[in-house]
Motif scaffolding. Sequence first.
Motif, PDB file in Angstrom:
ATOM      1  N   MET A   1       0.609  -1.086   0.197  1.00 57.24           N
ATOM      2  CA  MET A   1       0.149  -0.128  -0.016  1.00 57.24           C
ATOM      3  C   MET A   1       0.797   1.285   0.008  1.00 57.24           C
ATOM      4  N   PHE A   2       1.926   1.112   0.838  1.00 63.01           N
ATOM      5  CA  PHE A   2       2.838   2.574   0.961  1.00 63.01           C
ATOM      6  C   PHE A   2       3.531   2.757  -0.461  1.00 63.01           C
ATOM      7  N   TYR A   3       3.848   1.392  -1.172  1.00 61.75           N
ATOM      8  CA  TYR A   3       4.395   1.613  -2.151  1.00 61.75           C
ATOM      9  C   TYR A   3       3.431   1.972  -3.467  1.00 61.75           C
ATOM     10  N   TYR A   4       2.430   1.706  -3.346  1.00 64.05           N
ATOM     11  CA  TYR A   4       1.488   2.257  -4.342  1.00 64.05           C
ATOM     12  C   TYR A   4       0.964   3.733  -4.026  1.00 64.05           C
ATOM     13  N   LEU A   5       1.218   4.156  -2.860  1.00 58.41           N
ATOM     14  CA  LEU A   5       0.953   5.593  -2.751  1.00 58.41           C
ATOM     15  C   LEU A   5       2.180   6.284  -3.143  1.00 58.41           C
ATOM     16  N   ILE A   6       3.327   5.882  -3.040  1.00 59.08           N
ATOM     17  CA  ILE A   6       4.549   6.527  -3.420  1.00 59.08           C
ATOM     18  C   ILE A   6       4.348   6.613  -5.060  1.00 59.08           C
ATOM     19  N   ASP A   7       3.964   5.738  -5.569  1.00 52.79           N
ATOM     20  CA  ASP A   7       3.614   5.754  -6.899  1.00 52.79           C
ATOM     21  C   ASP A   7       2.590   6.738  -7.413  1.00 52.79           C
ATOM     22  N   LEU A   8       1.679   7.065  -6.900  1.00 57.99           N
ATOM     23  CA  LEU A   8       0.613   7.810  -7.191  1.00 57.99           C
ATOM     24  C   LEU A   8       0.996   9.329  -7.081  1.00 57.99           C
ATOM     25  N   LEU A   9       1.801   9.441  -5.759  1.00 61.18           N
ATOM     26  CA  LEU A   9       2.212  10.910  -5.390  1.00 61.18           C
ATOM     27  C   LEU A   9       3.514  11.170  -6.537  1.00 61.18           C
ATOM     28  N   GLY A  10       4.094  10.154  -6.854  1.00 65.26           N
ATOM     29  CA  GLY A  10       5.111  10.482  -8.021  1.00 65.26           C
ATOM     30  C   GLY A  10       4.536  11.034  -9.368  1.00 65.26           C
ATOM     31  N   THR A  11       3.315  10.534  -9.766  1.00 70.40           N
ATOM     32  CA  THR A  11       2.491  10.572 -10.841  1.00 70.40           C
ATOM     33  C   THR A  11       1.886  12.189 -10.524  1.00 70.40           C
ATOM     34  N   VAL A  12       1.436  12.550  -9.442  1.00 74.00           N
ATOM     35  CA  VAL A  12       0.728  13.890  -9.302  1.00 74.00           C
ATOM     36  C   VAL A  12       2.006  14.963  -9.268  1.00 74.00           C
ATOM     37  N   ALA A  13       3.180  14.596  -8.580  1.00 73.61           N
ATOM     38  CA  ALA A  13       4.126  15.408  -8.848  1.00 73.61           C
ATOM     39  C   ALA A  13       4.798  15.922 -10.395  1.00 73.61           C
ATOM     40  N   PHE A  14       4.850  14.866 -11.027  1.00 73.24           N
ATOM     41  CA  PHE A  14       5.285  15.068 -12.295  1.00 73.24           C
ATOM     42  C   PHE A  14       4.162  15.531 -13.140  1.00 73.24           C
ATOM     43  N   ALA A  15       3.012  15.173 -13.065  1.00 71.74           N
ATOM     44  CA  ALA A  15       1.913  15.739 -13.953  1.00 71.74           C
ATOM     45  C   ALA A  15       1.910  17.388 -13.802  1.00 71.74           C
ATOM     46  N   ILE A  16       1.984  17.815 -12.309  1.00 69.15           N
ATOM     47  CA  ILE A  16       2.003  19.115 -12.130  1.00 69.15           C
ATOM     48  C   ILE A  16       3.309  20.013 -12.613  1.00 69.15           C
ATOM     49  N   SER A  17       4.417  19.171 -12.846  1.00 71.83           N
ATOM     50  CA  SER A  17       5.562  19.875 -13.324  1.00 71.83           C
ATOM     51  C   SER A  17       5.390  20.104 -14.706  1.00 71.83           C
ATOM     52  N   GLY A  18       4.687  19.079 -15.358  1.00 73.85           N
ATOM     53  CA  GLY A  18       4.370  18.935 -16.808  1.00 73.85           C
ATOM     54  C   GLY A  18       3.363  20.153 -17.241  1.00 73.85           C
ATOM     55  N   VAL A  19       2.280  20.291 -16.429  1.00 76.87           N
ATOM     56  CA  VAL A  19       1.651  21.385 -16.615  1.00 76.87           C
ATOM     57  C   VAL A  19       1.931  22.919 -16.349  1.00 76.87           C
ATOM     58  N   MET A  20       3.079  22.849 -15.613  1.00 77.05           N
ATOM     59  CA  MET A  20       3.467  24.017 -15.415  1.00 77.05           C
ATOM     60  C   MET A  20       4.519  24.606 -16.568  1.00 77.05           C
ATOM     61  N   VAL A  21       5.288  23.581 -16.980  1.00 66.37           N
ATOM     62  CA  VAL A  21       6.141  23.872 -18.336  1.00 66.37           C
ATOM     63  C   VAL A  21       5.295  24.115 -19.625  1.00 66.37           C
ATOM     64  N   ALA A  22       4.134  23.231 -19.728  1.00 62.40           N
ATOM     65  CA  ALA A  22       3.400  23.503 -20.818  1.00 62.40           C
ATOM     66  C   ALA A  22       2.611  25.113 -20.848  1.00 62.40           C
ATOM     67  N   MET A  23       2.102  25.523 -19.513  1.00 59.17           N
ATOM     68  CA  MET A  23       1.278  26.563 -19.341  1.00 59.17           C
ATOM     69  C   MET A  23       2.662  27.840 -19.508  1.00 59.17           C
ATOM     70  N   ASN A  24       3.867  27.406 -19.179  1.00 58.00           N
ATOM     71  CA  ASN A  24       4.824  28.582 -19.677  1.00 58.00           C
ATOM     72  C   ASN A  24       5.072  28.604 -21.114  1.00 58.00           C
ATOM     73  N   LYS A  25       4.997  27.792 -21.521  1.00 57.31           N
ATOM     74  CA  LYS A  25       4.702  27.671 -23.299  1.00 57.31           C
ATOM     75  C   LYS A  25       3.483  28.074 -24.054  1.00 57.31           C
ATOM     76  N   ARG A  26       2.516  28.274 -23.163  1.00 57.82           N
ATOM     77  CA  ARG A  26       1.400  28.897 -23.598  1.00 57.82           C
ATOM     78  C   ARG A  26       0.571  27.966 -24.720  1.00 57.82           C
ATOM     79  N   LEU A  27       0.811  26.717 -24.135  1.00 60.89           N
ATOM     80  CA  LEU A  27      -0.010  25.595 -24.883  1.00 60.89           C
ATOM     81  C   LEU A  27      -1.549  25.719 -24.723  1.00 60.89           C
ATOM     82  N   ASP A  28      -2.403  25.038 -25.585  1.00 63.05           N
ATOM     83  CA  ASP A  28      -3.819  24.882 -25.344  1.00 63.05           C
ATOM     84  C   ASP A  28      -4.173  24.059 -24.422  1.00 63.05           C
TER      85      ASP A  28
END
Length: 201
Positions: A1-28
């Motif tokens: 369960m702890f391992y699965y939680l780590i995996d999901l938290l990593g997914t969230v963290a990277f998704a946010i970093s991707g969104v921030m880069v994309a918004m900085n590039k002014r993508l739709d």
Amino acid sequence: MFYYLIDLLGTVAFAISGVMVAMNKRLDPFGIFIIGFVTALGGGTIRDVLLGISPVTWLINTTYMFVVIGTVILAIIFRSKLKYFNLSLFLFDTIGIGLYTVVGVEKGVAAGLHPIMCIALGTISACFGGVLRDILCNEIPVIFRKEIYATACILGGVSYFILTLFDIKSNIVFAIPIIVVIVVRLLAVKYKLELPTVYKK
């Protein structure tokens, strides 16, 4: 369960970093979602392909897709809270590589791979989502610059196997390498530590 939680938290963290880069590039909005998706799940997809896992994890477990969609939507809605772009991107990216390093290493261990291969797998899991993000956004990937990035993941992987030599609870074995990766990355940036270059200045 702890391992699965780590995996999901990593997914969230990277998704946010991707969104921030994309918004900085002014993508739709669609472009923002694609970059968030690739950043969050790209490294894990490459990891699963290397391990011969078919279909890859996120195709079987739809939770990952829903987590990415939800994270992208929330990141767009609360983008004003992430106004300090560089600092926020750095923090989420750093947290992401820490979490995904351990996930990748653990996947390698479960597959019975040699520790060196497990560390390599952890580094690939942690770094290649960001590599794909930067390439798609026309940036030189961080891993290819002088910054301490993949090195932090390698040190985290090494600490994982050192901890397994002792009688320590699995949750601690998971948690400490994550902290090692994050602390090494933070210290490297704070004190401007870089890998040596082969080119003359």
